[in-house]
Design an enzyme around this catalytic site. Structure first.
Site, PDB file in Angstrom:
ATOM      1  N   TYR A  17       0.829  -1.212   0.000  1.00 49.44           N
ATOM      2  CA  TYR A  17       0.000   0.000   0.000  1.00 49.44           C
ATOM      3  C   TYR A  17       0.860   1.258   0.000  1.00 49.44           C
ATOM      4  O   TYR A  17       0.785   2.071   0.917  1.00 49.44           O
ATOM      5  CB  TYR A  17      -0.925   0.021   1.223  1.00 49.44           C
ATOM      6  CG  TYR A  17      -1.898  -1.120   1.245  1.00 49.44           C
ATOM      7  CD1 TYR A  17      -2.990  -1.129   0.394  1.00 49.44           C
ATOM      8  CD2 TYR A  17      -1.721  -2.191   2.106  1.00 49.44           C
ATOM      9  CE1 TYR A  17      -3.880  -2.190   0.390  1.00 49.44           C
ATOM     10  CE2 TYR A  17      -2.605  -3.257   2.111  1.00 49.44           C
ATOM     11  CZ  TYR A  17      -3.676  -3.250   1.248  1.00 49.44           C
ATOM     12  OH  TYR A  17      -4.549  -4.291   1.255  1.00 49.44           O
ATOM     13  N   TYR A 145     -12.488  -7.531   6.037  1.00 49.78           N
ATOM     14  CA  TYR A 145     -11.363  -7.503   5.098  1.00 49.78           C
ATOM     15  C   TYR A 145     -10.966  -8.941   4.791  1.00 49.78           C
ATOM     16  O   TYR A 145     -10.755  -9.750   5.701  1.00 49.78           O
ATOM     17  CB  TYR A 145     -10.152  -6.747   5.684  1.00 49.78           C
ATOM     18  CG  TYR A 145      -8.946  -6.836   4.781  1.00 49.78           C
ATOM     19  CD1 TYR A 145      -8.814  -6.001   3.688  1.00 49.78           C
ATOM     20  CD2 TYR A 145      -7.963  -7.807   4.995  1.00 49.78           C
ATOM     21  CE1 TYR A 145      -7.728  -6.111   2.822  1.00 49.78           C
ATOM     22  CE2 TYR A 145      -6.879  -7.933   4.137  1.00 49.78           C
ATOM     23  CZ  TYR A 145      -6.767  -7.080   3.052  1.00 49.78           C
ATOM     24  OH  TYR A 145      -5.695  -7.206   2.204  1.00 49.78           O
ATOM     25  N   ASP A 245     -13.318 -16.978   7.378  1.00 57.21           N
ATOM     26  CA  ASP A 245     -11.955 -16.543   7.048  1.00 57.21           C
ATOM     27  C   ASP A 245     -11.185 -16.419   8.372  1.00 57.21           C
ATOM     28  O   ASP A 245     -11.291 -15.422   9.078  1.00 57.21           O
ATOM     29  CB  ASP A 245     -12.033 -15.206   6.302  1.00 57.21           C
ATOM     30  CG  ASP A 245     -10.657 -14.618   6.012  1.00 57.21           C
ATOM     31  OD1 ASP A 245      -9.661 -15.149   6.524  1.00 57.21           O
ATOM     32  OD2 ASP A 245     -10.597 -13.612   5.270  1.00 57.21           O
ATOM     33  N   LYS A 274      -1.439 -16.770   7.091  1.00 56.85           N
ATOM     34  CA  LYS A 274      -0.620 -16.043   8.057  1.00 56.85           C
ATOM     35  C   LYS A 274       0.147 -16.946   9.015  1.00 56.85           C
ATOM     36  O   LYS A 274       1.184 -17.486   8.688  1.00 56.85           O
ATOM     37  CB  LYS A 274      -1.496 -15.055   8.834  1.00 56.85           C
ATOM     38  CG  LYS A 274      -1.914 -13.851   8.002  1.00 56.85           C
ATOM     39  CD  LYS A 274      -2.572 -12.814   8.871  1.00 56.85           C
ATOM     40  CE  LYS A 274      -3.029 -11.602   8.094  1.00 56.85           C
ATOM     41  NZ  LYS A 274      -1.965 -10.684   7.717  1.00 56.85           N
TER      42      LYS A 274
HETATM   43  N1  PMP Z   1      -8.190 -12.477   5.278  1.00 57.66           N
HETATM   44  C1  PMP Z   1      -7.908 -11.839   6.423  1.00 57.66           C
HETATM   45  C2  PMP Z   1      -8.868 -11.952   7.560  1.00 57.66           C
HETATM   46  C3  PMP Z   1      -6.736 -11.101   6.553  1.00 57.66           C
HETATM   47  O1  PMP Z   1      -6.475 -10.458   7.701  1.00 57.66           O
HETATM   48  C4  PMP Z   1      -5.829 -11.064   5.463  1.00 57.66           C
HETATM   49  C5  PMP Z   1      -4.521 -10.287   5.524  1.00 57.66           C
HETATM   50  N2  PMP Z   1      -4.443  -9.253   6.404  1.00 57.66           N
HETATM   51  C6  PMP Z   1      -6.173 -11.737   4.287  1.00 57.66           C
HETATM   52  C7  PMP Z   1      -7.349 -12.444   4.230  1.00 57.66           C
HETATM   53  C8  PMP Z   1      -5.249 -11.711   3.084  1.00 57.66           C
HETATM   54  O2  PMP Z   1      -4.127 -12.454   3.326  1.00 57.66           O
HETATM   55  P1  PMP Z   1      -2.782 -12.225   2.444  1.00 57.66           P
HETATM   56  O3  PMP Z   1      -2.271 -10.874   2.810  1.00 57.66           O
HETATM   57  O4  PMP Z   1      -1.893 -13.345   2.876  1.00 57.66           O
HETATM   58  O5  PMP Z   1      -3.184 -12.321   1.017  1.00 57.66           O
END
Ligand code: PMP
Length: 427
Positions: A17, A145, A245, A274
Site C-alpha cells: 500500500y 477484510y 476466514d 498467516k
Molecule cells: N483475510 C484476512 C482476515 C486477513 O487479515 C488477510 C490479511 N491481512 C487476508 C485475508 C489476506 O491475506 P494475504 O495478505 O496473505 O493475502
C-alpha cells in the site's frame, strides 16, 4: 542502509500500500531473533506486530530452522500435480484433526487472498454441481477484510475497501452491517434481520463469508459469539454455505485455537493463512467439508478448477507442520491468557487519554482506537525511537506480539505504546 541501496529501494520497489515516490521512512532489517528485530544501523526493536500477525514463535526459532534445513536437503519444491510428499500429508492430517470435525478436505495455495478466492470458487462450483448455477453472489459483513485479489476485494468492506476504484472489475456482492454486539455479550435476533431478508429474497447467494469474532484489518473489532452462532443457524435454515476466514484469527490469537471455537460452530469452508507457517514462509489452506468436496466432484466438470504452481510447497508445509506442533505441544492457552492480562494491564492507562476512543483486548490482540487518524510518518518514527515496532493504521494502534514474548518485554512494549499514544502524532 547505503545510499545506493536506499535509492534502489525508493526507485524500484513497491512496498505494501505505498507509492513509488513515497517519502515515508523505511528501515532496513539486518536480522531478527526471538522477539527482536535488528536494523542495519544496529538499533534493535521489540516486535509488536509478529510480522503482520504471523510470527507467533518469534524469529529464527531453532526447531523451525532445523526442520527447514532438513527439508531443504531433501527438496525445496516439487510440483503437486501427480506428486505428493510427506510434509503435505502430515500437515493435512494435523489440520483435519485440529479444525472443527466436519472440515475434512484441504486445498493449499500461496497466500490468504488466494485462499479466499479458492473458497469463493469452491462455493460457486458447489452450487453449479447442484444445478443452481445462478448462486454466484456472496454476502459479507461491512468493515470486513478478506484480501487484495479481485475476488477477495469484492467481499471486503465496500467503503474502506477498494470498491470505488475497482468498481467495474468487482462482482456486486451484498453487505450486512458490522455486528454491533460486543464480544462476551449476547446478540439479539434483530441484529441478523437484514441477513435473513437477503437470504429470503435472493436465490443467487452462494455463501456468507465472514471473519469469525475478530474483524481484523477492517477495524480490529471483536464481536459476539452469539452473532456467529446465529449466522450459522441462518445459513442452515436457507441452505447457504458459510465461509469462515480464519486467516487472521487461526492458531490461538483470540485465545481459542480457531475463532469459530468461541461459538462452537463449524463453517462449510475455512480459510487459514498467516500464522499457518509461524510466519516463516507463505502458505494458505482452504478447508472444506466432505459435502462440499463430494458435491463439487459429482458435478460438471467433476474436478475443482484451481491448481497453483507452488501448491503445497514442501518447505512451506514443513514450516507449517513444525509451527503447529510447537504451538499445540506448548501450554499455549495459558500463554495467550498471560499475554491478554499483560496487554490489558499495559494498555489500560491509554483509556484516560483524551483522544482515545476505546481500548480493547482479546487474546493476544490489544487495540487502542483513537478519535483521529494517526500521522504514519511521525508515529512510526516515535515507536522506533522508543525501540519498538508497531505499525498502526487509520485510527488504530494495535499490538499483536509473538506468543513467546515474556512479561517484562511486553511491559516495555505496552509502556512505549502508552507513551506514544499520549504524545501528539495525529492528523
Ligand atoms: N483475510 C484476512 C482476515 C486477513 O487479515 C488477510 C490479511 N491481512 C487476508 C485475508 C489476506 O491475506 P494475504 O495478505 O496473505 O493475502
Amino acid at each position: 542502509m547505503t545510499a545506493s541501496m536506499s535509492s534502489i529501494d525508493r526507485n524500484h520497489i513497491w512496498h505494501p500500500y505505498s507509492a513509488m515516490n513515497s517519502d515515508l521512512p523505511i528501515y532496513q532489517v539486518e536480522s531478527a531473533k526471538g522477539v527482536r528485530i535488528k536494523l542495519s544501523d544496529g538499533r534493535e526493536l521489540i516486535d509488536g506486530m509478529s510480522s503482520w500477525w504471523c510470527a507467533i514463535h518469534g524469529y529464527n526459532h531453532p526447531a523451525m530452522n532445523a526442520a527447514l534445513i532438513t527439508q531443504l536437503d531433501k527438496m525445496s519444491h516439487i510440483m503437486f500435480g501427480g506428486f505428493t510428499h510427506e510434509p503435505a500429508i502430515e500437515l493435512t492430517k494435523l489440520l483435519v484433526d485440529l479444525t472443527p470435525e466436519p472440515l475434512q478436505k484441504v486445498f493449499y495455495s500461496d497466500s490468504g487472498s488466494v485462499a479466499v478466492d479458492v473458497a469463493m470458487k469452491m462455493a460457486i462450483q458447489y452450487w453449479y454441481a447442484k444445478g443452481q448455477s445462478q448462486r454466484q453472489r456472496f454476502v459479507s459483513l461491512r468493515r470486513g477484510y478478506h484480501g487484495d485479489t479481485i475476488g477477495a476485494m469484492s467481499v471486503s468492506d465496500p467503503e474502506t475497501g477498494m470498491h470505488t476504484l475497482f468498481k467495474h472489475a468487482l462482482q456486486k456482492n451484498l453487505f450486512v452491517p458490522q455486528p454491533e454486539c460486543h464480544f462476551g455479550e449476547p446478540c439479539a435476533d434483530q441484529a441478523l434481520q437484514l441477513l435473513r431478508d437477503i437470504f429470503d429474497k435472493n436465490d443467487d447467494i452462494a455463501a456468507l463469508i465472514l471473519e469469525p469474532i475478530v474483524q481484523a484489518a477492517g477495524g480490529m473489532w471483536f464481536y459476539s459469539a452469539e452473532y456467529l452462532q446465529k449466522t450459522r443457524t441462518l445459513c442452515d435454515e436457507f441452505g447457504v454455505l458459510l465461509i469462515a476466514d480464519e486467516i487472521a484469527t487461526g492458531f490461538g490469537r483470540t485465545g481459542k485455537l480457531f475463532a469459530c471455537n468461541h461459538a462452537g460452530i463449524s463453517p462449510d469452508i475455512m480459510c487459514l493463512g498467516k500464522t499457518l507457517t509461524g510466519g516463516y514462509l507463505t502458505l494458505a489452506a482452504t478447508l472444506a467439508t466432505d459435502d462440499v468436496a463430494s458435491t463439487i466432484d459429482s458435478g460438471n466438470p467433476g474436478i475443482f478448477m484451481h491448481g497453483p504452481t507452488f501448491m503445497a510447497n514442501p518447505m512451506a508445509c514443513t514450516a507449517a507442520l513444525t509451527s503447529i506442533k510447537l504451538l499445540v505441544n506448548s501450554p499455549w492457552q495459558e500463554n495467550i491468557l498471560r499475554i491478554e492480562r499483560g496487554l490489558r494491564k499495559g494498555l489500560e492507562r491509554c483509556k484516560d487519554v483524551g483522544h482515545v476512543e476505546d481500548v480493547r483486548v482479546l487474546g493476544a490482540i490489544g487495540v487502542v482506537e483513537l478519535k483521529q487518524a494517526v500521522l504514519m510518518e511521525s508515529i512510526t518514527q516515535a515507536f522506533v525511537d522508543k525501540g519498538v515496532w508497531v505499525r498502526p493504521f487509520g485510527r488504530l494502534i494495535y499490538l499483536m506480539p509473538p506468543y513467546i514474548m515474556d512479561d517484562d518485554t511486553l511491559d516495555i512494549l505496552t509502556s512505549a505504546t502508552a507513551a506514544v499514544v499520549a504524545a501528539h502524532c495525529f492528523s
